[in-house]
Design an enzyme around this catalytic site. Structure first.
Site, mmCIF file in Angstrom:
data_model
loop_
_atom_site.group_PDB
_atom_site.id
_atom_site.type_symbol
_atom_site.label_atom_id
_atom_site.label_comp_id
_atom_site.label_asym_id
_atom_site.label_seq_id
_atom_site.Cartn_x
_atom_site.Cartn_y
_atom_site.Cartn_z
ATOM 1 C CE LYS A 137 -37.819 16.160 -9.372
ATOM 2 N NZ LYS A 137 -37.757 17.497 -9.031
ATOM 3 C CD GLU A 170 -16.911 7.803 -11.182
ATOM 4 O OE1 GLU A 170 -16.416 6.576 -11.313
ATOM 5 O OE2 GLU A 170 -16.102 8.737 -11.048
ATOM 6 C CG ASP A 229 -37.979 18.151 -5.582
ATOM 7 O OD1 ASP A 229 -38.318 16.919 -5.755
ATOM 8 O OD2 ASP A 229 -37.495 18.835 -6.258
ATOM 9 N N GLY A 234 -10.217 13.427 -9.094
ATOM 10 C CA GLY A 234 -10.029 14.960 -8.729
ATOM 11 C C GLY A 234 -9.164 15.595 -9.771
ATOM 12 C CG HIS A 285 -13.716 7.882 -13.765
ATOM 13 N ND1 HIS A 285 -13.821 8.675 -12.702
ATOM 14 C CD2 HIS A 285 -12.636 8.398 -14.514
ATOM 15 C CE1 HIS A 285 -12.941 9.684 -12.562
ATOM 16 N NE2 HIS A 285 -11.941 9.389 -13.706
ATOM 17 C CB CYS A 327 -9.644 8.830 -11.096
ATOM 18 S SG CYS A 327 -8.838 9.684 -12.346
ATOM 19 C CE1 TYR A 328 -4.477 13.931 -6.570
ATOM 20 C CE2 TYR A 328 -6.366 13.867 -4.701
ATOM 21 C CZ TYR A 328 -5.156 14.161 -5.171
ATOM 22 O OH TYR A 328 -4.429 14.686 -4.345
#
Ligand code: XMP
Length: 522
Positions: A377, A179, A235, A55, A177, A82-83
């Site tokens: 998706k 991710e 979708d 963040g 990070h 991180c944060y």
């Protein structure tokens, strides 16, 4: 619930959704919730562990987001990123400090304890008698003193504690990070945390999801009747097939041809759903009505609002003809929900009002059924395949609810729509021929610009419109890069469009990534 769950507390990082994706790629369900969400609501998800996102704040800021007590009180494993790391350290009695040097971009991680469970399976490269790996950093503050019970696991030249853990309490913290793709072993780290540390089974699968949703839809709907707006896109098609599986003929699909569909699309939709899928389908030709409502409108948000509202009105009208209808189903997916920052998310900006979320008028008198609203998706596609939908539909490139209206910049007239439709069909046809439609790019289309430019054709001067080609590569449509299409292909498409589409004398190629651009032009 048939699946395990990881709760990700969102502290506002631009990468928060990516954490959710990575966890789900390990076949573990994850849900992103604001750190402000009430404890009872979060614990009702029955989490097996927590991840605290990054963040923009410093833990010492006035009003800095905090770590709610229930997280540590739960006794469950926690991973701070991180944060999230700084918050965990701060809360547990460590010290966080502003860094002299901000660390942004790639960094070399030196792994000091490679046998720690979060590093299982890491392909480490040996150098300087150390194990090192590339990771992605993006921070100012960092942890200077670890809390009692924590041991350092890895460092970078700039961060003494790039990874640390309290093994007894199962608290893990990383400054980098995991991710993002720029941390090549990052998804392995998240996989290790959720599967090995939190003990989650790999039970987030399309088959389980179908089973759960079929039960949930039946419970929500009871004996009621449902209408679904079918756009022809992936979708709404998958939502339709899923709901059809749950409640059969209690579902009626309404397909509104608003005149802003791609070439041949209306017919294809009717054939697929009515004939092949055996669903109850009402097809409405509303072309004139839409063109009238959009006459002279050029503002993108106004276009979106008009189309969204009209869609609902036509629904109501058609639904009324069907007798008592209780629910409106929609193919809303997770990125739609996030990008149409809801009323409850004060910090986030509205980028554009997506047709199937924010565009709904307040006085709509249906209850909503949105079985895909927590899916990405690629998960929707896997689900569609599991439901037996044809490949051609499941792998179709996404198409926005407002259709060509938001690709026909400026005024919308039938003539301009036809121009755009033809240019788009040529582009897509050539991409398909070059075998670049399914895997080479994730979304490719033509845009008609509200500009005219001078050209020369034969011996004559032309003063005609411009077509822009947009083609992107993306994993999740939330960020995207422009596709590096071969020059020869672009040259061929350009030649064909100028020769075959009356009223167009120039073709340009969009080389903007997202951010700062968006994928659609409006
Ligand atoms: P943007 O333009 O926001 O698009 O980068 C991201 C993805 O969303 C699609 N999109 C929409 N889909 N209704 C939809 O169902 C909409 O109003 C809408 N607007 C954009 C876009 O095509 C891309 O895939």
């Amino acid at each position: 619930m048939k699946h395990d769950t990881i709760v990700i507390l969102d502290y506002g990082s631009q990468y928060s959704q990516l954490i959710a994706r990575r966890v789900r790629e390990a076949n573990v369900y994850s849900q992103l919730v604001s750190w402000r969400t009430p404890a009872a609501e979060v614990m009702a998800l029955q989490p097996n562990g927590f991840i605290l996102s990054g963040g923009p704040n410093s833990v010492y800021d006035d009003h800095a987001p905090t770590l709610p007590d229930y997280v540590l009180g739960s006794g469950l494993p926690v991973l701070g990123i991180c944060y999230g790391m700084q918050l965990l350290a701060y809360k547990l009695g460590g010290r966080v400090a502003g860094s002299q040097r901000r660390e942004y971009g790639p960094a070399t991680l030196l792994v000091d304890v490679p046998e720690n469970p979060i590093f299982t399976g890491w392909r480490l490269e040996s150098g300087d008698d150390r194990e090192f790996q590339q990771v992605w950093m993006s921070h100012g503050d960092k942890v200077e003193v670890l809390p009692p019970g924590f041991l350092p696991l890895a460092h970078t030249p700039n961060s003494l504690y790039a990874a640390a853990a309290d093994m007894k309490r199962q608290y893990y913290a990383v400054q980098f990070h995991p991710e993002v793709v720029h941390t090549p072993q990052g998804s392995r780290l998240l996989h290790n945390f959720v599967r090995d540390v939190c003990g989650c089974a790999d039970n987030w699968t399309p088959a389980n999801f179908i089973e759960e949703q079929v039960a949930a839809i039946r419970e929500q709907v009871g004996n009621g009747r449902v209408v679904l707006g079918l756009s022809g896109g992936v979708d709404s098609a998958v939502a339709g097939a899923l709901i059809h599986r749950a409640i059969g003929d209690q579902l009626t699909c309404i397909f509104v041809d608003h005149g802003m569909l791609r070439q041949g699309e209306a017919l294809q939709v009717i054939e697929t759903f009515e004939r092949e899928q055996g669903m109850k389908l009402v097809a409405v030709n509303a072309v004139e009505e839409y063109l009238e409502a959009l006459d002279g409108v050029t503002d993108p948000e106004v276009k979106r609002r008009i189309i969204g509202e009209k869609f609902i009105r036509i629904f109501e009208r058609e639904a009324n003809k069907l007798g008592q209808i209780d629910f409106l189903a929609q193919g809303t997916i997770y990125p739609d929900v996030i990008e149409s920052a809801g009323k409850d998310k004060k910090e986030a900006h509205v980028i554009k009002t997506h047709h199937n979320v924010g565009g709904l008028p307040d006085d709509m008198d249906f209850e909503l059924v949105e079985p895909l609203k927590l899916l990405f998706k690629d998960e929707v596609r896997r689900l569609g395949a599991e439901l037996g939908l044809p490949d051609s539909l499941v792998w179709r490139q996404p198409f926005p609810g407002p259709g060509l209206a938001i690709r026909c910049l400026g005024e919308i007239t039938w003539e301009r729509l036809e121009r755009l439709r033809l240019a788009d069909a040529i582009f897509v046809e050539e991409l398909r021929r070059a075998d670049m439609l399914k895997s080479g790019t994730q979304q490719s289309f033509a845009v008609l610009l509200p500009v005219k430019s001078v050209g020369v054709m034969g011996d004559g001067r032309t003063y005609q419109e411009v077509v822009a080609l947009r083609s992107v590569t993306t994993e999740d449509f939330m960020t995207a890069d422009w596709a590096r299409l071969p020059y020869d292909l672009l040259a061929h498409v350009s030649r064909r469009i100028v020769n075959e589409v009356a009223g167009v004398n120039r073709v340009v190629f969009d080389i903007t990534s997202k951010p700062p651009g968006t994928i659609e032009w409006e």
